[in-house]
Design a protein around this motif. Structure first.
Motif, PDB file in Angstrom:
ATOM      1  N   SER A 285      18.249 -44.070 -12.802  1.00 46.18           N
ATOM      2  CA  SER A 285      17.268 -43.659 -11.788  1.00 46.18           C
ATOM      3  C   SER A 285      17.063 -42.143 -11.807  1.00 46.18           C
ATOM      4  N   TYR A 286      18.118 -41.384 -12.178  1.00 45.68           N
ATOM      5  CA  TYR A 286      17.983 -39.928 -12.290  1.00 45.68           C
ATOM      6  C   TYR A 286      17.062 -39.530 -13.442  1.00 45.68           C
ATOM      7  N   MET A 287      16.979 -40.367 -14.472  1.00 45.47           N
ATOM      8  CA  MET A 287      16.211 -40.003 -15.662  1.00 45.47           C
ATOM      9  C   MET A 287      14.707 -39.962 -15.413  1.00 45.47           C
ATOM     10  N   ARG A 288      14.263 -40.369 -14.237  1.00 47.33           N
ATOM     11  CA  ARG A 288      12.845 -40.308 -13.871  1.00 47.33           C
ATOM     12  C   ARG A 288      12.570 -39.198 -12.857  1.00 47.33           C
ATOM     13  N   TRP A 289      13.615 -38.474 -12.455  1.00 53.56           N
ATOM     14  CA  TRP A 289      13.497 -37.552 -11.325  1.00 53.56           C
ATOM     15  C   TRP A 289      12.450 -36.472 -11.565  1.00 53.56           C
ATOM     16  N   HIS A 290      12.387 -35.912 -12.766  1.00 50.49           N
ATOM     17  CA  HIS A 290      11.531 -34.753 -13.022  1.00 50.49           C
ATOM     18  C   HIS A 290      10.056 -35.051 -12.793  1.00 50.49           C
ATOM     19  N   LYS A 291       9.683 -36.328 -12.828  1.00 52.29           N
ATOM     20  CA  LYS A 291       8.269 -36.675 -12.671  1.00 52.29           C
ATOM     21  C   LYS A 291       8.002 -37.446 -11.386  1.00 52.29           C
ATOM     22  N   GLU A 292       8.928 -38.300 -10.981  1.00 49.43           N
ATOM     23  CA  GLU A 292       8.672 -39.190  -9.851  1.00 49.43           C
ATOM     24  C   GLU A 292       9.190 -38.649  -8.523  1.00 49.43           C
ATOM     25  N   LYS A 293      10.244 -37.824  -8.535  1.00 46.77           N
ATOM     26  CA  LYS A 293      10.844 -37.375  -7.277  1.00 46.77           C
ATOM     27  C   LYS A 293      10.827 -35.863  -7.108  1.00 46.77           C
ATOM     28  N   ARG A 294      10.510 -35.132  -8.137  1.00 43.26           N
ATOM     29  CA  ARG A 294      10.465 -33.670  -8.023  1.00 43.26           C
ATOM     30  C   ARG A 294       9.263 -33.253  -7.190  1.00 43.26           C
ATOM     31  N   VAL A 295       9.510 -32.372  -6.228  1.00 41.66           N
ATOM     32  CA  VAL A 295       8.436 -31.866  -5.367  1.00 41.66           C
ATOM     33  C   VAL A 295       7.789 -30.666  -6.058  1.00 41.66           C
ATOM     34  N   GLU A 296       6.535 -30.799  -6.404  1.00 41.29           N
ATOM     35  CA  GLU A 296       5.824 -29.747  -7.129  1.00 41.29           C
ATOM     36  C   GLU A 296       5.019 -28.902  -6.155  1.00 41.29           C
ATOM     37  N   GLU A 297       5.264 -27.599  -6.171  1.00 36.51           N
ATOM     38  CA  GLU A 297       4.553 -26.656  -5.325  1.00 36.51           C
ATOM     39  C   GLU A 297       3.618 -25.817  -6.194  1.00 36.51           C
ATOM     40  N   ILE A 298       2.406 -25.657  -5.748  1.00 42.03           N
ATOM     41  CA  ILE A 298       1.411 -24.920  -6.517  1.00 42.03           C
ATOM     42  C   ILE A 298       1.781 -23.439  -6.552  1.00 42.03           C
ATOM     43  N   GLY A 299       1.816 -22.876  -7.749  1.00 39.88           N
ATOM     44  CA  GLY A 299       2.110 -21.457  -7.897  1.00 39.88           C
ATOM     45  C   GLY A 299       3.567 -21.094  -7.776  1.00 39.88           C
ATOM     46  N   VAL A 327      12.969 -38.358 -22.851  1.00 37.13           N
ATOM     47  CA  VAL A 327      13.966 -37.319 -22.590  1.00 37.13           C
ATOM     48  C   VAL A 327      13.526 -35.991 -23.185  1.00 37.13           C
ATOM     49  N   ARG A 328      13.698 -34.928 -22.408  1.00 37.11           N
ATOM     50  CA  ARG A 328      13.410 -33.563 -22.859  1.00 37.11           C
ATOM     51  C   ARG A 328      14.729 -32.798 -22.883  1.00 37.11           C
ATOM     52  N   LEU A 329      14.987 -32.157 -24.018  1.00 38.88           N
ATOM     53  CA  LEU A 329      16.283 -31.538 -24.262  1.00 38.88           C
ATOM     54  C   LEU A 329      16.139 -30.051 -24.542  1.00 38.88           C
ATOM     55  N   ALA A 330      17.198 -29.321 -24.261  1.00 37.86           N
ATOM     56  CA  ALA A 330      17.330 -27.922 -24.658  1.00 37.86           C
ATOM     57  C   ALA A 330      18.623 -27.782 -25.448  1.00 37.86           C
ATOM     58  N   LEU A 331      18.622 -26.873 -26.411  1.00 40.57           N
ATOM     59  CA  LEU A 331      19.785 -26.680 -27.275  1.00 40.57           C
ATOM     60  C   LEU A 331      20.370 -25.294 -27.038  1.00 40.57           C
ATOM     61  N   PRO A 350      30.284 -24.532 -30.924  1.00 34.72           N
ATOM     62  CA  PRO A 350      29.760 -25.794 -30.385  1.00 34.72           C
ATOM     63  C   PRO A 350      28.249 -25.723 -30.217  1.00 34.72           C
ATOM     64  N   VAL A 351      27.578 -26.814 -30.481  1.00 33.10           N
ATOM     65  CA  VAL A 351      26.135 -26.939 -30.245  1.00 33.10           C
ATOM     66  C   VAL A 351      25.949 -27.972 -29.139  1.00 33.10           C
ATOM     67  N   VAL A 352      25.404 -27.524 -28.015  1.00 38.80           N
ATOM     68  CA  VAL A 352      25.320 -28.344 -26.808  1.00 38.80           C
ATOM     69  C   VAL A 352      23.855 -28.636 -26.497  1.00 38.80           C
ATOM     70  N   LEU A 353      23.583 -29.868 -26.072  1.00 41.65           N
ATOM     71  CA  LEU A 353      22.250 -30.284 -25.635  1.00 41.65           C
ATOM     72  C   LEU A 353      22.253 -30.511 -24.132  1.00 41.65           C
ATOM     73  N   ILE A 354      21.181 -30.082 -23.478  1.00 39.57           N
ATOM     74  CA  ILE A 354      21.048 -30.189 -22.022  1.00 39.57           C
ATOM     75  C   ILE A 354      19.857 -31.074 -21.715  1.00 39.57           C
ATOM     76  N   ASN A 355      20.043 -31.996 -20.777  1.00 43.80           N
ATOM     77  CA  ASN A 355      19.021 -32.969 -20.414  1.00 43.80           C
ATOM     78  C   ASN A 355      18.256 -32.462 -19.196  1.00 43.80           C
ATOM     79  N   TYR A 356      16.926 -32.300 -19.341  1.00 42.33           N
ATOM     80  CA  TYR A 356      16.101 -31.786 -18.250  1.00 42.33           C
ATOM     81  C   TYR A 356      15.442 -32.888 -17.426  1.00 42.33           C
ATOM     82  N   ASN A 357      15.666 -34.152 -17.749  1.00 40.12           N
ATOM     83  CA  ASN A 357      15.083 -35.218 -16.942  1.00 40.12           C
ATOM     84  C   ASN A 357      15.739 -35.318 -15.578  1.00 40.12           C
TER      85      ASN A 357
END
Length: 725
Positions: A285-299, A327-331, A350-357
């Motif tokens: 359920s967290y993997m949908r947070w960035h689009k379904e539950k994130r509150v977007e403020e203009i500007g 999934v969107r990742l950062a390295l 170490p090479v670490v990946l971070i999940n932004y979802n």
């Protein structure tokens, strides 16, 4: 028909499987030509339709709904409800009385989710003639043992813990408290001797890991060339010598089976770890947070999804943005010495990946950081890090296309896609990953070959920041305050993606590795500061990402703090106020008040406005040691202060972060002149605003203008050698 098998706890016993086979035979006869039947498991409860194979696997791993005693949807025509219910309850009572079992529903549910995460859509829809994965012998053996261990009590009279749950909790404590393998084995032996003789507790750490063999995620050991030329992987897997430098693959090879490789890359596959996220109902359920539950403020920028790079990626690939589960990742990568001894030349990258979802307060926790690669060796991989990134890039290519994944929230399979959005590193690692050498005459990757540099006595200085001011700014005409040059040029133009790719054509096909053939290769003028075309360009979307590489703000803040504190307190090997720096001013014929003066045959160094006197250093250190910090906030600062000598040493990155933003403006008040103190306050305010949780677009534009003014003031007050990055 006898229905007592429905209530058996052990669904792998012969009685349960025989009863299940009779039930499925009746269901097949009842469905006729229809491809699917209702699933009566504990989850579906006759609401969903699947093929007979899938229904069999659901009933085998999840069990049948206990309230479904009249099988009216599967062909039963002569129900005898009361007798069936009584006989089933009696049978269940006998089973619980004769077997030492526990009802470990939590572990049972986890195992079910893990198992069903391995199915693909073809198997779930029953569209394949081949047997599904649970019929494979290895899978059957693994999950049969795990499900039995989840029901077996730790010892006969134990009613709370199964052997599987107990071992999982013990291993969790081991990780949290950093127990060694030896101490964990000693604890297991003590517990085994303390419990009843017929307990099932393993006797060693190895046995406990073996007990969880069907759950864990694997680590692939890939041999590498001694000179970082290639990985002995794929087409090079069977070779004993590197085809580029001809070095042996083995450190020891006695010809009798004992072979020790020169270097080993530890690779943790990404695909099963992403699939595991969707197996857990809570994490899925967290993997949908960035689009379904994130509150977007203009500007307002409060999440990477609010940035231009994220939005530009969505415009280029709208099919990727449609499904919030993609999934969107950062390295991120950095090197350190694992032995805490800088005299020992050993490097671990170490090479670490971070999940932004996920939500920021979840994705930044340690359990959700994906350790993808672990590069070990005597030396840093440098630009040859691309050789070690090959397995990860190959898997990212596969993940961008599609990978079947089971979603425990919808209880259906879907096509998962993943993309690498950018990298986050300190400045040296930025150069290793991007392929641009960030030192020398063209050190700035943004300015490219238009970098403004100044040759100094012992290094290259990067001056001329008044070039970035507005066209009509008065400081552009006052060259004596800067590098003795009136500035008429505009700031360097930002290169487009096409222009960068055109520059990279010159370095395509460069041979990587530290062998003799590539060690002394010199770059020509056309190559500028490029040493390679980064392996990230193999990703089909990488050229379209506007912001490919980011600099970590914590490392940058530490560099600023070290340079400012080292110069103010005149710390050895950290102060920028050196004799060579003062001679640089003489060579440039600027700021005569800070140049060395000869008196009585000796050179005298005047007191600079940014130098603290010995008593002032002691007063500043007394202030830092007297501050009481909240637990876990910055308690290390007090221990690093030497009041008697007026020095500070041993600060960590987070300590410098707090010191620069919060402590310097308060602790230095009254010790410095107004212009120097105001400049340090402006630096502190800049980092405070930059690190805030929310940023408005107009504030970012203001920060962009302020940093130019701050750099110009630093250049006017401090020596030219005062380098920040």
């Amino acid at each position: 028909m006898d229905k007592g098998w429905m209530f058996l706890a052990d669904r792998w016993c012969d009685e349960y499987r025989n009863g299940l086979e009779k039930f499925l035979t009746m269901a097949k006869q009842h469905k006729g030509d229809k491809p699917k039947v209702r699933c009566p498991c504990r989850k579906c409860r006759n609401v969903k339709y699947y093929s007979v194979h899938v229904v069999e696997s659901y009933l085998l791993y999840k069990g049948m709904d206990s309230t479904y005693t009249y099988w009216k949807f599967h062909g039963e025509t002569l129900p005898n409800e009361n007798s069936n219910v009584h006989s089933c309850c009696d049978n269940e009572h006998e089973i619980n009385a004769n077997n030492a079992e526990v009802n470990d529903d939590e572990m049972q549910e986890i195992l079910e989710d893990i198992y069903w995460g391995t199915f693909n859509e073809e198997e779930l829809n029953g569209g394949s003639n081949k047997e599904v994965s649970f019929r494979k012998e290895d899978e059957l053996e693994k999950f049969n043992r795990l499900f039995k261990d989840a029901k077996r009590a730790l010892y006969p009279s134990c009613k709370k813990y199964s052997i599987l749950l107990f071992v999982v909790k013990l291993l969790h404590l081991k990780v949290l408290n950093r127990w060694s393998n030896k101490s964990f084995t000693m604890l297991l032996q003590l517990l085994k001797d303390s419990y009843p003789n017929d307990n099932l507790l393993p006797s060693s750490y190895y046995d406990s890991r073996k007990l969880l063999g069907g759950i864990g995620l694997r680590c692939d050991l890939i041999h590498a060339c001694k000179n970082d030329c290639i990985l002995f992987w794929k087409e090079y897997k069977g070779l004993d010598h590197c085809p580029k430098c001809l070095q042996s693959r083995w450190k020891i090879n006695d010809g009798k089976g004992k072979k020790v490789p020169q270097k080993i890359l530890r690779y943790f596959p990404l695909k099963p770890r992403l699939q595991r996220l969707f197996i857990s109902r809570k994490i899925a359920s967290y993997m949908r947070w960035h689009k379904e539950k994130r509150v977007e403020e203009i500007g307002v920028l409060s999440h990477p999804a609010d940035g231009e790079s994220w939005k530009e990626f969505d415009k280029k690939f709208p099919w990727f943005a449609e499904d919030a589960r993609n999934v969107r990742l950062a390295l991120s990568s950095d090197g350190f010495n694992p032995f805490n001894n800088m005299c020992n030349s050993y490097s671990m990258w170490p090479v670490v990946l971070i999940n932004y979802n996920m939500p920021p307060w979840v994705s930044k926790r340690e359990p959700y950081f994906f350790l993808s690669l672990l590069i070990l060796g005597r030396r840093s991989p440098g630009k040859d890090i691309d050789v070690f990134l090959q397995p990860l890039i190959d898997e990212l290519l596969e993940l961008f296309k599609d990978v079947w994944t089971y979603d425990s929230v919808t209880e259906q399979c879907f096509l998962l896609h993943a993309a690498l959005m950018w990298t986050i590193n300190d400045f040296p690692a930025y150069g290793d990953l991007s392929g641009w050498v960030n030192k020398g005459k063209m050190a700035c990757p943004c300015c490219n070959d238009k970098t403004d540099y100044q040759p100094l006595r012992n290094k290259i200085g990067y001056l001329g920041h008044h070039r970035f001011l507005l066209d009509n700014h008065v400081w552009r005409n006052d060259g004596k305050k800067f590098n003795d040059r009136v500035e008429r040029r505009l700031k360097p133009r930002e290169l487009s993606a096409e222009e960068i790719l055109e520059q990279l054509k010159v370095v395509e096909g460069v041979t990587l590795g530290k062998n003799l053939n590539t060690k002394k290769r010199k770059r020509n003028l056309e190559e500028r500061n490029w040493t390679k075309k980064s392996i990230f360009y193999q990703l089909p979307y990488w050229k379209d990402i506007p912001l490919k590489h980011n600099i970590d703000v914590m490392h940058t803040a530490k560099n600023w703090c070290d340079n400012i504190m080292g110069t103010l307190l005149n710390l050895e090997n950290k102060s920028k106020d050196t004799d060579k720096a003062w001679r640089d001013l003489e060579d440039m014929d600027i700021r005569h008040e800070l140049q060395l003066h000869r008196r009585n045959g000796k050179l005298e160094k005047p007191q600079a406005c940014y130098n603290l006197l010995p008593k002032e250093r002691q007063g500043f250190c007394e202030f830092l040691s007297s501050v009481k910090y909240p637990d876990g906030y910055a308690a290390n600062i007090s221990r690093c202060v030497n009041i008697k000598d007026g020095k500070i040493s041993g600060l960590k990155s987070h300590d410098c972060h707090i010191l620069l933003q919060r402590m310097l403006p308060v602790g230095l008040r009254g010790f410095l002149s107004t212009d120097v103190y105001t400049l340090i306050c402006e630096v502190a305010k800049f980092f405070q605003d930059l690190c805030s949780k929310k940023l408005r677009l107009e504030e970012i534009e203001k920060l962009e203008k302020n940093i130019v003014m701050i750099l110009c003031k630093l250049e006017m007050i401090f020596p030219p050698v005062f380098s920040i990055l």
